[in-house]
Design a protein around this motif. Structure first.
Motif, PDB file in Angstrom:
ATOM      1  N   ILE A 246     -11.121 -55.371 -11.553  1.00  0.00           N
ATOM      2  CA  ILE A 246     -12.860 -56.432 -11.165  1.00  0.00           C
ATOM      3  C   ILE A 246     -13.066 -56.559 -12.776  1.00  0.00           C
ATOM      4  O   ILE A 246     -12.305 -55.697 -13.211  1.00  0.00           O
ATOM      5  CB  ILE A 246     -13.093 -55.206 -11.033  1.00  0.00           C
ATOM      6  N   THR A 247     -13.740 -57.711 -12.938  1.00  0.00           N
ATOM      7  CA  THR A 247     -14.427 -58.467 -14.052  1.00  0.00           C
ATOM      8  C   THR A 247     -15.829 -58.023 -13.938  1.00  0.00           C
ATOM      9  O   THR A 247     -15.939 -58.791 -15.022  1.00  0.00           O
ATOM     10  CB  THR A 247     -13.387 -59.328 -14.284  1.00  0.00           C
ATOM     11  N   ARG A 248     -15.918 -57.594 -13.203  1.00  0.00           N
ATOM     12  CA  ARG A 248     -17.448 -57.727 -13.328  1.00  0.00           C
ATOM     13  C   ARG A 248     -18.269 -57.366 -12.549  1.00  0.00           C
ATOM     14  O   ARG A 248     -18.027 -57.249 -11.083  1.00  0.00           O
ATOM     15  CB  ARG A 248     -18.317 -59.353 -13.553  1.00  0.00           C
ATOM     16  N   ILE A 249     -19.135 -56.767 -12.625  1.00  0.00           N
ATOM     17  CA  ILE A 249     -20.391 -56.421 -11.618  1.00  0.00           C
ATOM     18  C   ILE A 249     -21.766 -56.283 -11.998  1.00  0.00           C
ATOM     19  O   ILE A 249     -22.605 -56.813 -12.801  1.00  0.00           O
ATOM     20  CB  ILE A 249     -19.923 -54.701 -11.243  1.00  0.00           C
ATOM     21  N   ASP A 250     -22.121 -57.263 -11.310  1.00  0.00           N
ATOM     22  CA  ASP A 250     -23.358 -58.412 -11.101  1.00  0.00           C
ATOM     23  C   ASP A 250     -23.291 -59.027 -13.042  1.00  0.00           C
ATOM     24  O   ASP A 250     -22.044 -59.615 -12.333  1.00  0.00           O
ATOM     25  CB  ASP A 250     -24.799 -57.272 -10.927  1.00  0.00           C
ATOM     26  N   ALA A 251     -24.060 -58.961 -13.423  1.00  0.00           N
ATOM     27  CA  ALA A 251     -24.197 -59.362 -14.141  1.00  0.00           C
ATOM     28  C   ALA A 251     -23.203 -59.278 -15.650  1.00  0.00           C
ATOM     29  O   ALA A 251     -23.114 -59.250 -16.664  1.00  0.00           O
ATOM     30  CB  ALA A 251     -25.452 -59.967 -14.948  1.00  0.00           C
ATOM     31  N   THR A 252     -23.121 -57.768 -15.666  1.00  0.00           N
ATOM     32  CA  THR A 252     -22.648 -56.767 -16.372  1.00  0.00           C
ATOM     33  C   THR A 252     -20.605 -57.479 -16.271  1.00  0.00           C
ATOM     34  O   THR A 252     -19.761 -56.770 -14.967  1.00  0.00           O
ATOM     35  CB  THR A 252     -22.353 -55.349 -15.595  1.00  0.00           C
ATOM     36  N   ALA A 253     -20.294 -57.444 -17.373  1.00  0.00           N
ATOM     37  CA  ALA A 253     -18.908 -58.038 -17.791  1.00  0.00           C
ATOM     38  C   ALA A 253     -17.813 -56.520 -17.361  1.00  0.00           C
ATOM     39  O   ALA A 253     -18.816 -55.408 -18.430  1.00  0.00           O
ATOM     40  CB  ALA A 253     -18.701 -58.335 -18.956  1.00  0.00           C
ATOM     41  N   VAL A 254     -17.158 -56.503 -17.078  1.00  0.00           N
ATOM     42  CA  VAL A 254     -15.772 -55.447 -16.961  1.00  0.00           C
ATOM     43  C   VAL A 254     -14.710 -55.225 -17.284  1.00  0.00           C
ATOM     44  O   VAL A 254     -14.397 -55.909 -16.864  1.00  0.00           O
ATOM     45  CB  VAL A 254     -15.728 -54.940 -15.186  1.00  0.00           C
ATOM     46  N   ASN A 255     -14.598 -55.024 -18.696  1.00  0.00           N
ATOM     47  CA  ASN A 255     -13.546 -55.019 -19.312  1.00  0.00           C
ATOM     48  C   ASN A 255     -12.413 -53.616 -19.091  1.00  0.00           C
ATOM     49  O   ASN A 255     -10.955 -53.747 -20.111  1.00  0.00           O
ATOM     50  CB  ASN A 255     -13.523 -55.439 -20.673  1.00  0.00           C
TER      51      ASN A 255
END
Length: 124
Positions: free
Chosen positions: A80-89
């Motif tokens: 997973i790299t993104r939830i909605d407009a939030t970047a997931v690092n």
């Protein structure tokens, strides 16, 4: 001189320690957040340990049937790299993004499967 004291679920923060306030608030939200139904780890740590190069995101190790992650079509091995407009690092980024949402919220998930970017939608 008066000093502000903030109580967040029994955790006291003395003064204006923004980092400590944000940490305790995220912990309080996480305890109330809806369950996503996936076991995750930092993709960078997992991929480096398994010789896959360095990836950024939240690596899915397991998905619970019937939970939001499974209903969105996510599978073990996805990153997973993104939830909605939030970047997931990192896995922590994923947990923080989910903790900000309410049960029943519709989410858009950006992720990689077998090196290919994909998107899914689901409800928490």
């Amino acid at each position: 001189m008066a000093v502000p004291v903030t109580d967040i679920d029994g955790k006291l923060v003395i003064g204006f320690d923004r980092q400590q306030l944000e940490y305790y608030l995220s912990q309080a939200r996480a305890s109330q957040a809806p369950s996503f139904g996936a076991s995750v780890a930092d993709a960078a740590k997992y991929s480096a340990a398994h010789g896959l190069g360095v990836l950024s995101g939240a690596y899915i190790g397991a998905v619970k049937p019937g939970m939001p992650a499974a209903q969105a079509g996510l599978k073990p091995g996805d990153v997973i790299t993104r939830i909605d407009a939030t970047a997931v690092n990192t896995a922590s980024d994923l947990n923080l993004a989910l903790s900000r949402l309410e049960k029943g919220a519709r989410i858009r998930i950006g992720f990689f499967r077998e090196g290919q970017p994909r998107q899914a939608e689901g409800l928490l």
